[in-house]
Write a protein that holds these residues in place. Sequence first.
Motif, mmCIF file in Angstrom:
data_model
loop_
_atom_site.group_PDB
_atom_site.id
_atom_site.type_symbol
_atom_site.label_atom_id
_atom_site.label_comp_id
_atom_site.label_asym_id
_atom_site.label_seq_id
_atom_site.Cartn_x
_atom_site.Cartn_y
_atom_site.Cartn_z
ATOM 1 N N ASP A 293 0.835 -1.202 0.000
ATOM 2 C CA ASP A 293 0.000 0.000 0.000
ATOM 3 C C ASP A 293 0.871 1.253 0.000
ATOM 4 O O ASP A 293 0.624 2.213 -0.740
ATOM 5 N N PHE A 294 1.911 1.257 0.825
ATOM 6 C CA PHE A 294 2.839 2.387 0.889
ATOM 7 C C PHE A 294 3.501 2.623 -0.467
ATOM 8 O O PHE A 294 3.570 3.753 -0.958
ATOM 9 N N VAL A 295 3.995 1.573 -1.085
ATOM 10 C CA VAL A 295 4.681 1.715 -2.373
ATOM 11 C C VAL A 295 3.718 2.222 -3.438
ATOM 12 O O VAL A 295 4.053 3.118 -4.225
ATOM 13 N N LYS A 296 2.527 1.668 -3.460
ATOM 14 C CA LYS A 296 1.589 1.981 -4.538
ATOM 15 C C LYS A 296 0.876 3.314 -4.345
ATOM 16 O O LYS A 296 0.638 4.038 -5.319
ATOM 17 N N ASN A 297 0.570 3.674 -3.103
ATOM 18 C CA ASN A 297 -0.365 4.784 -2.890
ATOM 19 C C ASN A 297 0.184 5.971 -2.123
ATOM 20 O O ASN A 297 -0.498 6.996 -2.037
ATOM 21 N N SER A 298 1.371 5.870 -1.559
ATOM 22 C CA SER A 298 1.882 7.009 -0.784
ATOM 23 C C SER A 298 2.219 8.183 -1.698
ATOM 24 O O SER A 298 2.527 8.002 -2.890
ATOM 25 N N SER A 299 2.182 9.385 -1.137
ATOM 26 C CA SER A 299 2.569 10.575 -1.894
ATOM 27 C C SER A 299 4.075 10.536 -2.157
ATOM 28 O O SER A 299 4.824 9.811 -1.490
ATOM 29 N N ASP A 300 4.529 11.327 -3.129
ATOM 30 C CA ASP A 300 5.965 11.388 -3.405
ATOM 31 C C ASP A 300 6.739 11.812 -2.161
ATOM 32 O O ASP A 300 7.798 11.255 -1.849
ATOM 33 N N GLN A 301 6.211 12.790 -1.454
ATOM 34 C CA GLN A 301 6.912 13.282 -0.274
ATOM 35 C C GLN A 301 7.067 12.179 0.774
ATOM 36 O O GLN A 301 8.154 11.971 1.319
ATOM 37 N N GLU A 302 5.983 11.440 1.036
ATOM 38 C CA GLU A 302 6.058 10.368 2.022
ATOM 39 C C GLU A 302 6.954 9.238 1.539
ATOM 40 O O GLU A 302 7.780 8.715 2.303
ATOM 41 N N PHE A 303 6.818 8.861 0.263
ATOM 42 C CA PHE A 303 7.612 7.748 -0.245
ATOM 43 C C PHE A 303 9.102 8.044 -0.174
ATOM 44 O O PHE A 303 9.879 7.262 0.376
ATOM 45 N N PHE A 304 9.534 9.166 -0.717
ATOM 46 C CA PHE A 304 10.965 9.442 -0.799
ATOM 47 C C PHE A 304 11.585 9.772 0.556
ATOM 48 O O PHE A 304 12.784 9.576 0.750
ATOM 49 N N SER A 305 10.783 10.216 1.497
ATOM 50 C CA SER A 305 11.334 10.534 2.814
ATOM 51 C C SER A 305 11.409 9.320 3.738
ATOM 52 O O SER A 305 12.159 9.341 4.717
ATOM 53 N N THR A 306 10.664 8.238 3.423
ATOM 54 C CA THR A 306 10.606 7.124 4.383
ATOM 55 C C THR A 306 10.896 5.755 3.798
ATOM 56 O O THR A 306 10.982 4.777 4.545
ATOM 57 N N TYR A 307 11.080 5.621 2.472
ATOM 58 C CA TYR A 307 11.217 4.259 1.922
ATOM 59 C C TYR A 307 12.459 3.542 2.432
ATOM 60 O O TYR A 307 12.479 2.315 2.551
ATOM 61 N N LYS A 308 13.530 4.278 2.759
ATOM 62 C CA LYS A 308 14.754 3.638 3.245
ATOM 63 C C LYS A 308 14.556 2.980 4.614
ATOM 64 O O LYS A 308 15.310 2.079 4.981
ATOM 65 N N GLN A 309 13.549 3.434 5.347
ATOM 66 C CA GLN A 309 13.242 2.797 6.628
ATOM 67 C C GLN A 309 12.458 1.497 6.425
ATOM 68 O O GLN A 309 12.471 0.625 7.297
ATOM 69 N N LYS A 310 11.804 1.386 5.294
ATOM 70 C CA LYS A 310 10.919 0.248 5.057
ATOM 71 C C LYS A 310 11.555 -0.846 4.205
ATOM 72 O O LYS A 310 11.127 -2.010 4.252
ATOM 73 N N PHE A 311 12.564 -0.483 3.388
ATOM 74 C CA PHE A 311 13.237 -1.459 2.520
ATOM 75 C C PHE A 311 14.724 -1.151 2.513
ATOM 76 O O PHE A 311 15.128 0.003 2.372
ATOM 77 N N GLU A 312 15.548 -2.188 2.658
ATOM 78 C CA GLU A 312 16.994 -2.002 2.770
ATOM 79 C C GLU A 312 17.545 -1.534 1.431
ATOM 80 O O GLU A 312 17.462 -2.231 0.425
ATOM 81 N N LEU A 313 18.119 -0.318 1.419
ATOM 82 C CA LEU A 313 18.490 0.334 0.168
ATOM 83 C C LEU A 313 19.569 -0.442 -0.579
ATOM 84 O O LEU A 313 19.479 -0.619 -1.798
ATOM 85 N N ARG A 314 20.613 -0.905 0.111
ATOM 86 C CA ARG A 314 21.693 -1.608 -0.578
ATOM 87 C C ARG A 314 21.152 -2.871 -1.274
ATOM 88 O O ARG A 314 21.552 -3.195 -2.392
ATOM 89 N N ASN A 315 20.245 -3.555 -0.614
ATOM 90 C CA ASN A 315 19.648 -4.739 -1.223
ATOM 91 C C ASN A 315 18.823 -4.361 -2.442
ATOM 92 O O ASN A 315 18.882 -5.047 -3.477
ATOM 93 N N ALA A 316 18.044 -3.283 -2.340
ATOM 94 C CA ALA A 316 17.236 -2.849 -3.483
ATOM 95 C C ALA A 316 18.121 -2.524 -4.675
ATOM 96 O O ALA A 316 17.809 -2.880 -5.819
ATOM 97 N N VAL A 317 19.243 -1.878 -4.431
ATOM 98 C CA VAL A 317 20.179 -1.522 -5.499
ATOM 99 C C VAL A 317 20.800 -2.781 -6.103
ATOM 100 O O VAL A 317 20.831 -2.962 -7.321
ATOM 101 N N ASP A 318 21.299 -3.667 -5.247
ATOM 102 C CA ASP A 318 21.983 -4.862 -5.744
ATOM 103 C C ASP A 318 21.036 -5.787 -6.504
ATOM 104 O O ASP A 318 21.421 -6.379 -7.524
ATOM 105 N N TYR A 319 19.801 -5.940 -6.013
ATOM 106 C CA TYR A 319 18.869 -6.810 -6.738
ATOM 107 C C TYR A 319 18.481 -6.200 -8.084
ATOM 108 O O TYR A 319 18.343 -6.923 -9.082
#
Length: 554
Positions: A293-319
Amino acid sequence: MLSAVASNTDTLVVASNFYHIDRQKNIIVINSGLAELNSNGENIKSHILLDSLYTFDQTVTGVATNASYQVKLEGESYTLYFTQLPIVRITARQDIVDSPSIYATFSLAQPSGAVVTSAMGIEFRGGSSQANPKKSFELSFWNDTTGASSRDVALLGMRTDNKYNLQALYNEPLRVRSKVSNELWQDIHQIYYKNLEPDAKNGINMQYVEVFVNGEYRGVYALSERVDRKQLKLKKHNNGIVGELYKGADWQGGATTFTALPPFDNASETWGGFEYKHPEEEINWTNLYNFVDFVKNSSDQEFFSTYKQKFELRNAVDYFILLNLLRASDNTGKNLYIAKYKKGEPYYYVPWDLDGVFGTDWTGANTGPVEDLLSNGFYDRLQMDCSPNGFRDQLRTRWAALRQSVITQESIMARFAANNQFLLKNNVYEREQRAWDGYEASSTQLDYMATWLSARLRYLDGRFGAACAPLSATTAKQPALVKLYPNPATDHLTVECEATAYQLTLRDLQGRVMLQTTLRGRLNQVSTAHLPKGMYVATIQSGTLLKTEKVLLN
């Protein structure tokens, strides 16, 4: 072990664990004692004692794994092979089915002379792969004949466990792509909490084996570990959900690709294309539902300010790098796992079923060079993050570093060549052709992969190294004009956009990319005549522009 009866005899003797006979295909495979036999090469051998006394058509003084030998028993001719691969022997009284597991006996004989035997349960595994004549298996090791008590075994240096998989590799032209891809991932990525859990591994190990089932030679397989709580060292259930694990098993539903948010039912083990894997004590889809729900429906401001807390960034990059390096088109939502180490920690991806890769699709057919970026709804949004140390910044930096070490043309092709040479040296391809009608190990596949990889790396260097304009209150706005018409469409789709250059992607409702092209200029017409009729999700993306719209093709 394999040895001569006596130094002055002409008969070779092989212990029963190390010879394996298919009496339908007239194949004999022996995998022990080659060094001993060849060290006594001054002794000419005219017979070999297995279950009976066989006669060599021509006397031998030594043997090689890349050759074959003709022997006879009571007028019946057999082709005799020697191999350095471990051999798995499975004996089952009932027919093996998709589910449930049926009782069978298992033995694994290594060329060193080591043998592992056990009772086990066996069933087919995989979805579409079950339509292939050569099927993959799931193995569950037991202490008894009923499965009431499981048994941990250590096989070929992999983790000690009570469950393994036998991957058929049927849709891999040289039987090397899955193994190399999983090895690459282990060199690209380490699990982020490795210092807390030294045995945790994001991914699996695989080892080649040859397989006999009820006396029938089934060819070369990859014996592999499994993705589960134990492999990832996820925290166990304790007063609620702690660690979490979900398998992207299906394109249907749209949750695995972050393109839809269907309602969930905690009485069901599936939701939106996901299968629930951990914790076993209870099913609760709430956490994963909230993340989608967060990925699909959050505002740009909410998504870009909090996604690193919800998904591990290094893993997202490497995958994302792995997904596009391999061009694993069947792995953007299906054929992967999402895991969480413990409550309060971020999610991360775990790759799985890396077979339709490096220039082939899921059927094993060659795709030829393709210039596209594989994505899903989550990565569509991540690619819009141009902030310092954000996704695009980390992607560019990480790609540049890996291109100096793990991800080079030379190192990747060396992996393929080494695996290919190992199978050639052991004459595996000849036996594979005898086991499976229509199979042929093409001598041009390595050259094809080298050409494909060179083109893919060149394309990704341009895409991953491209500059990214930072998001701001003004730049984040879409251009005034973005139109797709007609809708419904028939044989073409017209696209109007004020961006200088942009990418159009059409996905079906299962999240699969059906069309992807880069367009330039304000007005473009794109042919859709080759696409099946139905509903599609169209995405137009360029810099900070991202527009998504449903399109019906009649």
